[in-house]
Design a protein around this motif. Structure first.
Motif, PDB file in Angstrom:
ATOM      1  N   SER A  35       0.859  -1.186   0.000  1.00 44.69           N
ATOM      2  CA  SER A  35       0.000   0.000   0.000  1.00 44.69           C
ATOM      3  C   SER A  35       0.896   1.236   0.000  1.00 44.69           C
ATOM      4  CB  SER A  35      -0.907   0.026   1.236  1.00 44.69           C
ATOM      5  OG  SER A  35      -0.146   0.257   2.407  1.00 44.69           O
ATOM      6  N   SER A  36       0.321   2.355  -0.393  1.00 47.26           N
ATOM      7  CA  SER A  36       1.086   3.606  -0.378  1.00 47.26           C
ATOM      8  C   SER A  36       1.463   3.981   1.059  1.00 47.26           C
ATOM      9  CB  SER A  36       0.289   4.726  -1.040  1.00 47.26           C
ATOM     10  OG  SER A  36      -0.941   4.925  -0.367  1.00 47.26           O
ATOM     11  N   ALA A  37       0.590   3.656   2.007  1.00 45.24           N
ATOM     12  CA  ALA A  37       0.886   3.963   3.409  1.00 45.24           C
ATOM     13  C   ALA A  37       2.095   3.167   3.904  1.00 45.24           C
ATOM     14  CB  ALA A  37      -0.329   3.665   4.280  1.00 45.24           C
ATOM     15  N   ARG A  41       5.535   4.852   5.111  1.00 49.41           N
ATOM     16  CA  ARG A  41       5.937   4.571   6.489  1.00 49.41           C
ATOM     17  C   ARG A  41       7.349   3.984   6.556  1.00 49.41           C
ATOM     18  NH1 ARG A  41       1.274   2.798   7.979  1.00 49.41           N
ATOM     19  NH2 ARG A  41       1.607   0.670   7.306  1.00 49.41           N
ATOM     20  N   TRP A  42       7.739   3.212   5.533  1.00 47.45           N
ATOM     21  CA  TRP A  42       9.073   2.603   5.524  1.00 47.45           C
ATOM     22  C   TRP A  42      10.148   3.680   5.640  1.00 47.45           C
ATOM     23  CZ3 TRP A  42      12.991   2.053   1.501  1.00 47.45           C
ATOM     24  CH2 TRP A  42      13.976   1.128   1.825  1.00 47.45           C
ATOM     25  N   VAL A  43      10.041   4.729   4.821  1.00 41.99           N
ATOM     26  CA  VAL A  43      11.024   5.814   4.881  1.00 41.99           C
ATOM     27  C   VAL A  43      10.860   6.599   6.180  1.00 41.99           C
ATOM     28  CG1 VAL A  43      11.903   7.884   3.735  1.00 41.99           C
ATOM     29  CG2 VAL A  43      11.059   5.967   2.372  1.00 41.99           C
ATOM     30  N   ALA A  44       9.628   6.857   6.566  1.00 42.40           N
ATOM     31  CA  ALA A  44       9.362   7.675   7.749  1.00 42.40           C
ATOM     32  C   ALA A  44       9.862   7.029   9.044  1.00 42.40           C
ATOM     33  CB  ALA A  44       7.866   7.969   7.858  1.00 42.40           C
ATOM     34  N   VAL A  45       9.948   5.714   9.082  1.00 40.43           N
ATOM     35  CA  VAL A  45      10.455   5.024  10.274  1.00 40.43           C
ATOM     36  C   VAL A  45      11.979   4.975  10.255  1.00 40.43           C
ATOM     37  CG1 VAL A  45      10.584   2.753  11.395  1.00 40.43           C
ATOM     38  CG2 VAL A  45       8.375   3.668  10.694  1.00 40.43           C
TER      39      VAL A  45
END
Length: 127
Positions: A35-37, A41-45
């Motif tokens: 999913s786009s989320a 989230r992968w980069v944001a974490v």
């Protein structure tokens, strides 16, 4: 035989590149997001966990993306557009990429009729 259709998702990668040397970029990690989320989230974490190891400018760039640039990344992913996030620490550029892809289902070998060409495959032995 039930065949699943391809599934939309995102292929996410993290690359490093030494800007001072003429070395090829190196793939550090990859991730399949469904999913786009998940892709966002992968980069944001990862960014906040790496920011303490970055110099002040790179850390500021990472946090600026988290607070201001992340919304544009989310919008791009929702439109199924590829996007990248990069920070440069000393002579190393770290780049996260998220690209829309179609994940093809794999055929389970048990309980399915394989194509005729599967029987002609000869396993190669290396010594």
């Amino acid at each position: 035989m039930l065949v699943k259709p391809p599934q939309r998702g995102y292929w996410c990668e993290c690359w490093t590149e030494n800007l001072a040397e003429e070395w090829p970029p190196a793939l550090l990690a990859s991730f399949d997001a469904y999913s786009s989320a998940q892709a966002d989230r992968w980069v944001a974490v990862v960014l906040p966990t790496t920011s303490p190891a970055l110099d002040a400018d790179a850390s500021d760039a990472a946090w600026e993306w988290l607070y201001d640039g992340r919304i544009e990344t989310r919008r791009a992913l929702l439109r199924s557009e590829p996007c990248t996030v990069s920070v440069t620490h000393a002579s190393t550029r770290i780049t996260w990429t998220n690209r829309p892809v179609l994940f093809l289902p794999l055929m389970h070998r048990q309980g399915a009729e394989l194509p005729a060409c599967a029987e002609t495959f000869k396993h190669c032995r290396t010594h």
